[in-house]
Scaffold this active site. Structure first.
Site, short mmCIF file in Angstrom:
data_model
loop_
_atom_site.label_atom_id
_atom_site.label_comp_id
_atom_site.label_asym_id
_atom_site.label_seq_id
_atom_site.Cartn_x
_atom_site.Cartn_y
_atom_site.Cartn_z
N SER A 135 0.83 -1.20 0.00
CA SER A 135 0.00 0.00 0.00
C SER A 135 0.87 1.25 0.00
CB SER A 135 -0.98 -0.03 1.17
OG SER A 135 -2.18 0.63 0.84
N LYS A 187 -22.06 16.66 9.84
CA LYS A 187 -20.95 17.07 10.71
C LYS A 187 -20.43 15.91 11.54
CE LYS A 187 -18.05 19.98 12.37
NZ LYS A 187 -16.92 20.39 11.51
#
Length: 330
Positions: A135, A187
């Site tokens: 990765s 949020k």
């Protein structure tokens, strides 16, 4: 047991309040020093190959744990590159990678630093993958001129992950309810106290897709003489590969060992001989090219860190990661 530690434990036992004890060694903030690894074969050869290590999770933060608080991998990497750039006797770099990857931004910063180093100095860089270069570790290798993998290296894992946890069942069991006061509907996206809404999942998936496309493009650029963009995309489903498979698929250039990578660096620099040096903090000694850098923590944090609890509280490894993390809770 020291008086300081004894007092801290007593305080914890009596009050139940203990935020941690921080012990700071005297060598905190010390600069890196050049360490000789192997001498040149010739007595009058002054050329050098710099061996730079990238180990562990790639984060733009101090690494830590129970006895953590060590160096910032991004900062340390740039410091070592700067040392290799400033030394005119350093003719090439071998990047020894042993990392499962890490944060998206940290991986990209280190990759850009490496690309800029090559462009500004003209010094070749050879990657040598050790146990793991997956990765973000593989992403970093794409900034090198040549990529070596050991036959048993675990590499690939081209993709992005954001680990989120739904603990609403646990919260209900213990009588806890998440009730945030928020300025907008998204949020508290990723709130572990409830399930993601379809809209929230689409937002995060779109961001993951964007970072994935960035990863694929970096690999395609790094492997442009071996793989097309579509070929990279076909290999970039998150799976890992052995070093032998990676060579067969065109994800790395060669299968070999650290000695082979050092020889390739000499060839790219047009040299027949050079000393091998490394950059470590504190007084270090490396008896061979396979010796690791000494582990010198920036501080010692005596604390209890229960895996998973920080993530459930929103303070753990939340964020977008170029990371191979087998066995992790999903």
């Amino acid at each position: 047991m020291s008086r300081c530690l004894m007092c801290a434990l007593t305080s914890f036992a009596l009050t139940g309040c203990f935020n941690g004890l921080v012990l700071t060694p005297t060598n905190v903030g010390t600069p890196i020093e050049e360490v000789a690894v192997t001498p040149a074969a010739g007595c009058f050869c002054f050329n050098k190959i710099a061996l730079i290590d990238v180990e562990g999770t790639i984060l733009n933060a101090q690494t830590g744990g129970l006895f953590g608080g060590g160096d910032n991998p991004v900062s340390l990497f740039r410091e070592r590159l700067d040392a290799a750039a400033c030394d005119k006797r350093v003719k090439a770099v071998v990047l020894r990678i042993n990392s499962p990857g890490g944060a998206v931004t940290a991986s990209d910063i280190m990759y850009r630093d490496l690309v800029n180093f090559r462009q500004e100095t003209g010094k070749p860089v050879v990657a040598c993958m050790m146990d793991v270069a997956a990765s973000g570790g593989y992403y970093l290798a794409m900034g090198c001129d040549t990529v070596y993998a050991h036959p048993s290296t675990v590499t690939g894992s081209i993709g992005v992950i954001m680990s989120l946890y739904n603990a609403s069942g646990l919260f209900k069991l213990v009588g806890v309810r998440s009730d945030p006061i928020k300025s907008g509907p998204n949020k508290d996206i990723g709130n572990p106290g409830r399930e993601l809404t379809p809209e929230e999942r689409a937002i995060l998936q779109g961001m993951v897709n964007s970072f994935y496309e960035q990863f694929v493009k970096v690999v395609a650029e790094g492997r442009k003489h071996k793989l097309t963009l579509e070929q990279v995309r076909g290999l970039a489903d998150g799976r890992v590969y052995t070093g032998l498979d990676a060579k067969h698929l065109g994800l790395v250039d060669e299968v070999g060992y650290l000695e082979d990578a050092l020889k390739a660096a000499l060839d790219l620099a047009g040299l027949c001989d050079a000393a091998v040096v490394a950059y470590d903090k504190g007084k270090g000694y490396r008896g061979s090219i396979y010796a690791r850098a000494p582990i010198v923590p920036g501080q010692i944090n005596v604390k209890v860190d229960v895996p998973g609890l920080n993530a459930l509280g929103g303070m753990g490894r939340t964020g977008f990661m170029y990371l191979w993390e087998p066995g992790a809770i999903r």
